[in-house]
Structure formats: structure tokens, C-alpha cells
Design an enzyme around this catalytic site. Structure first.
Site, short mmCIF file in Angstrom:
data_model
loop_
_atom_site.label_atom_id
_atom_site.label_comp_id
_atom_site.label_asym_id
_atom_site.label_seq_id
_atom_site.Cartn_x
_atom_site.Cartn_y
_atom_site.Cartn_z
N ASP A 13 0.83 -1.20 0.00
CA ASP A 13 0.00 0.00 0.00
C ASP A 13 0.86 1.25 0.00
OD1 ASP A 13 0.71 -0.80 2.58
OD2 ASP A 13 -1.06 0.07 3.51
N HIS A 234 -4.62 1.15 2.02
CA HIS A 234 -4.71 2.06 3.16
C HIS A 234 -3.92 3.35 3.00
CE1 HIS A 234 -6.47 -1.27 5.48
NE2 HIS A 234 -5.53 -2.03 4.96
#
Length: 308
Positions: A13, A234
Site C-alpha cells: 500500500d 490504506h
């Protein structure tokens, strides 16, 4: 142009967050990338950041390694999620240039000192480097334009029922950061788990040329993609907040980080009832998911056009 210094632990991420930042070169000036041990060991997070700098054509942005582990606690890693080297099944060309000399903590302090009020710190890994920078030079709290983090949750955790991974990986550091006297903008699991890679989002990534070689396998390694939902990227939420804060609803709160609990260590205990207390955080509680993905994919499309 908004200036940002990105502290990260690539990590799938993190890679997608750096791609988002690189795709917004017309509005975002990345003054530096610092690395911390987190999702994987520091040698891998730094190697991944260097490879990403070249693959994403980020130019001469300095990459400076920092803390290898937590301030006090045993090492916590997330190789089960990110793979042994941090980027899952993604294989990037070996970088031709190495990391900058020195330590991330020194780089953070000196960079903020040189441009007080201009640079937003974006921290998407454990907060070890930020905490040490605060301890070394408390004035960075005034020098930073803002501190935006991906981490925490006002509901439940993901690494365990109480704690989100970045907080659990170094709860003492997180406690120092939240208690330092600035207002921490916290993009936690409560919003990041809503911005998931669905099959529709994945199909928008597939035509993006060389960039798709990073985006698609990263997203698929991270979790099962369906029409209804999939893995959350995220860290991109923190970068998206800097680009467009209006995508998120944020509420003032007092956040304390649990450092002593046997079952709750790393929990971000969030109280929205301020009474006569000063808020130390702006906590994201909602995100406009379609607008978020339009921003992210739009940035990826611009970056893909540059990469070919």
C-alpha cells in the site's frame, strides 16, 4: 504546489501511495522519502523505496533510511500480508542509485527547519522516525505545516482486535507523536477499509501500461478482488487527504495510544467528547469512495502516460 515529506515502510500500500503522489507532480512536491522498518525489515523497505523512485520516475527525490525497529518493543512485521520482501509478486528493476547518506530523523528535522510552515509530513508506517525527530527537536511540531498519518482506528484493529498494524508496531512512538502538541490528522481503518479495490477499480488499472505491472499484481496479492469489495490500499488515503481534504469527513478528538495493555497495546483510544480539553487529532470518520477512486485513478492515468 503542496510540499510533502513521506515517511513510509514499502509495503504494497505504500507503493500505491507513492504512485499516487508521483502521479500528482503538477500539484505535489515530494521533498523527500524516509523509510522505517515496518511491513518488512528496513533493508527491504529502503530497497523498495529506491526501486519505486526510479520505476515511478520521481527524479532526484532523496530517499533516506531511518529506524530499523520499534523504540522499546519487539519487532512486529507483516510479511504474511506483503510478502517476504514487501511488494508481494511485484518485481521491479534494481535501482541504479542508492540511498542518501545520513539518518531519516536528521533529514526530517533539517528539512522542516529549512522551510518552516511549508511541508506536510505524511507518515504511513510505524511512527518511530517521527517520534525520534520530535524527541531530538521538539520545534518540528511548529515547523511542520501538518502531520497526516495512516494508522489507528476509533473502532477495531486489523493486526489484532484492538490495534491497527502501524500503531502496534511501535506504540510508544505513536504515543510520543500524539502527545507532542500538534494536531495529528488520522486516516485510520474506519475510512481506509471503505476505499477498497473492487473488480471495477481493477479494470480501470489494467490499461495503464507499465504502471499496471505494479498496480494490478499489488492489488491482487493484497486480497481477493470482487465486484462488491476487495483489498484496501490504506496508505493512499493519507496522500489523497493532502491532495483533497474534502474527500474525507474529519472530527476533532482526543487520541491516546495504549502502551501497557496486555490485549490492547497499540490501540488508539479515541474520545470525541472534548468537553474542556484541546483536541490533539482530526480523526477521519467518512470518505467519498467514488470521488476517492476518481482522484486516484486520474493520478495513475497521468503517471502512466509519462511512464509509457
Amino acid at each position: 504546489m503542496k510540499k510533502v515529506l513521506i515517511d513510509c515502510d514499502p509495503g504494497i500500500d505504500d507503493a500505491l501511495a507513492l504512485a499516487l503522489a508521483a502521479g500528482c507532480a503538477d500539484s505535489l512536491d515530494i521533498v523527500g522519502v524516509t523509510t522505517v522498518g515496518g511491513n518488512v525489515d528496513l533493508e527491504f523497505t529502503t530497497a523498495n523505496a529506491l526501486a519505486l523512485r526510479e520505476f515511478l520516475q520521481m527524479g532526484d527525490v532523496p530517499v533516506t533510511p531511518g529506524s530499523a525497529g520499534a523504540l522499546l518493543r519487539r519487532t512486529v512485521r507483516a510479511t504474511a500480508v506483503h510478502g517476504d520482501t514487501g511488494l508481494g509478486d511485484v518485481v521491479l528493476p534494481a535501482p541504479l542509485r542508492g540511498a542518501s547518506e545520513g539518518h531519516a530523523v536528521d533529514f526530517i528535522v533539517e528539512t522542516l527547519k529549512a522551510a518552516p510552515g511549508e511541508i506536510t509530513l505524511v507518515a504511513v508506517g510505524p511512527l518511530s522516525n517521527i517520534a525520534l525527530a520530535v524527541r531530538r527537536e521538539p520545534r518540528i511540531v511548529q515547523w511542520a505545516r501538518d502531520l497526516v498519518i495512516m494508522g489507528g482506528s476509533y473502532t477495531r484493529g486489523n493486526h489484532n482486535p484492538a490495534a491497527e498494524f502501524n500503531m502496534l508496531a511501535d506504540p510508544e512512538a505513536a504515543a510520543i507523536v500524539f502527545e507532542a502538541g500538534w494536531t495529528v490528522t488520522m486516516l485510520g481503518l474506519d475510512v481506509t477499509l471503505r476505499a477498497t479495490v473492487t473488480s471495477d477499480v481493477l479494470e480501470r488499472m489494467r490499461p495503464l501500461g507499465r504502471l499496471a505491472d505494479l498496480l494490478v499484481p499489488a492489488a491482487q496479492f493484497y486480497g481477493v478482488v470482487t465486484a462488491e469489495g476487495g483489498p484496501a490500499i490504506h496508505d493512499a488515503c493519507a496522500v489523497a487527504y493532502v491532495l483533497d481534504p474534502g474527500l474525507f469527513t474529519c472530527v476533532p478528538a482526543v487520541v491516546n495510544v495504549e502502551t501497557m495493555g496486555e490485549f490492547t497495546r497499540g490501540m488508539t483510544v479515541t474520545d470525541f467528547r472534548l468537553r474542556d480539553r484541546r483536541a490533539n487529532a482530526l480523526v477521519a470518520t467518512a470518505v467519498d469512495v467514488p470521488a476517492f477512486w476518481n482522484l486516484v485513478i486520474g493520478a495513475y492515468e497521468k503517471l502512466a502516460a509519462r511512464l509509457g
